[in-house]
Design an enzyme around this catalytic site. Structure first.
Site, short mmCIF file in Angstrom:
data_model
loop_
_atom_site.label_atom_id
_atom_site.label_comp_id
_atom_site.label_asym_id
_atom_site.label_seq_id
_atom_site.Cartn_x
_atom_site.Cartn_y
_atom_site.Cartn_z
N CYS A 1 -21.71 -29.71 14.57
CA CYS A 1 -22.63 -30.48 15.19
C CYS A 1 -21.45 -31.72 15.21
CB CYS A 1 -23.61 -30.57 13.65
SG CYS A 1 -22.86 -30.32 12.23
N GLU B 1 -23.30 -31.74 20.10
CA GLU B 1 -22.50 -30.77 19.79
C GLU B 1 -22.17 -29.88 20.18
OE1 GLU B 1 -25.41 -28.62 17.35
OE2 GLU B 1 -26.62 -30.61 16.32
#
Length: 375
Positions: free
Chosen positions: A331, A365
């Site tokens: 992330c 991400e």
């Protein structure tokens, strides 16, 4: 995005671009960032342009209206960090979007429910299960419980009341979700204060991308930072056994429940930090939490990691180098880049994906699959 607050609300930072423009901007940025590691084509997982979030939080704003009546609004920040009153949000799912005005009307019309209310959290699912958390600056009394139960029934939702040192669960503290992943249904219970992927559609495609790029194995999977089993449970279909670790007590509770919901018996979940788990694997010290697990029974060939924004530490990076296959969901591209500087000394990148979980923001991400270099 057709939103009354687009370009005003600070939630969508890339408001000056179309969906494709903001996506291409992020793709080019990340391709340039990782160009020193690979020149392979990136797999791109797109989001819906609007109504993609099944989790959202809004502040509540009070002001005086006609006849000195208190008026409630949802609120966000504008780009100058001032309060921006809103009555809708195009980022949230259709179910949350539909519920927002109905809920605020019910709260507005009852002083017991509205007084000293300062935030509302929504947690929804594709099955239309909905959990609403009302957060207050006051002690919640029995009278609040009775009023909130009426709203639960009327709006067909579940309500939790929160205040300092109080957490009142009226029905239960989770929602039920069914995800169709690669034409197979998987069942999950998402808890109110647990981590869930907010963009359900992208989450499903993330899991499918991992499955499509993971070969069936007669060996075992090691997973760090497993959360509630979002990846663990579908991935278990590819391996003989899975050993998964997570430090959060809430997440382990969810993972065990989700494993039971799917009638899977090949996964062992351990509440343990990644650092301690590495010590256990390396037989540096014994841990009571592993007393019922014989690590020598496992023959790992793959490690799956979905760490927090801080990425991996030296210990977990060194552990990962021992595995034939590494699957890394990130992330934070900055810490992923840092970690790949070490991991690519022993492994080669075979697949790289970008997942647009949060459209119209700078966030994206990543998924990377690495195979061990041959001697």
């Amino acid at each position: 995005m057709n939103c009354n607050y687009f370009g005003i609300c600070a939630s969508c930072t890339l408001f000056d671009k179309t969906y494709e423009e903001q996506l291409n901007y992020k793709i080019q940025r990340e391709k340039e960032r990782f160009s020193n590691f690979t020149n392979i084509d990136f797999d791109i997982i797109k989001s819906n342009e609007s109504n993609f979030r099944n989790r959202a939080e809004f502040r509540i704003w009070w002001e005086k209206g006609e006849n000195n009546k208190e008026i409630l609004s949802y609120a966000m920040n504008d780009f100058k960090k001032n309060i921006l009153k809103i009555n809708s949000c195009e980022m949230v799912s259709f179910h949350i979007k539909e519920l927002m005005p109905k809920l605020i009307d019910e709260l507005q019309n009852d002083l017991e429910l509205s007084f000293k209310l300062f935030a509302v959290e929504f947690l929804g699912s594709s099955t239309k299960d909905m959990l609403v958390t009302l957060i207050y600056h006051k002690k919640l009394e029995e009278s609040w419980i009775q009023k909130a139960k009426e709203i639960e029934k009327k709006l067909n939702i579940k309500i939790i009341g929160r205040s300092k040192k109080q957490r009142l669960v009226l029905t239960n503290d989770y929602i039920n979700e069914t995800l169709n992943i690669s034409n197979q249904n998987f069942f999950f219970a998402y808890e109110e204060n647990g981590f869930t992927q907010p963009n359900t559609n992208v989450n499903v495609q993330m899991i499918e991308w991992v499955l499509e790029n993971t070969k069936n194995s007669s060996k075992d999977l090691c997973e760090l930072y497993c959360g509630g089993g979002n990846f663990t449970i579908p991935l278990s279909t590819k391996f003989r056994k899975v050993l998964a670790t997570e430090i959060s007590k809430t997440s382990i509770k969810s993972a065990l429940r989700n494993c039971s919901l799917n009638k899977i018996e090949s996964i062992s979940f351990i509440r343990m930090s990644a650092e301690d788990f590495v010590q256990a694997l390396n037989k540096v010290r014994a841990f009571n939490r592993l007393k019922d697990i014989n690590l020598d029974d496992y023959e790992f060939d793959t490690i799956f990691m979905d760490p927090p924004r801080s990425g991996l530490d030296d210990t977990t990076r060194n552990l990962a180098k021992d595995f034939e296959n590494i699957i890394y969901i990130s992330c934070n591209p900055e810490t992923l880049h840092r970690d790949l500087e070490e991991l690519t000394k022993t492994h080669e990148i075979e697949k790289f994906a970008l997942f647009d979980q949060f459209a119209f923001t700078n966030h994206i991400e990543s998924g990377v699959i690495l195979r061990k270099l041959k001697d």
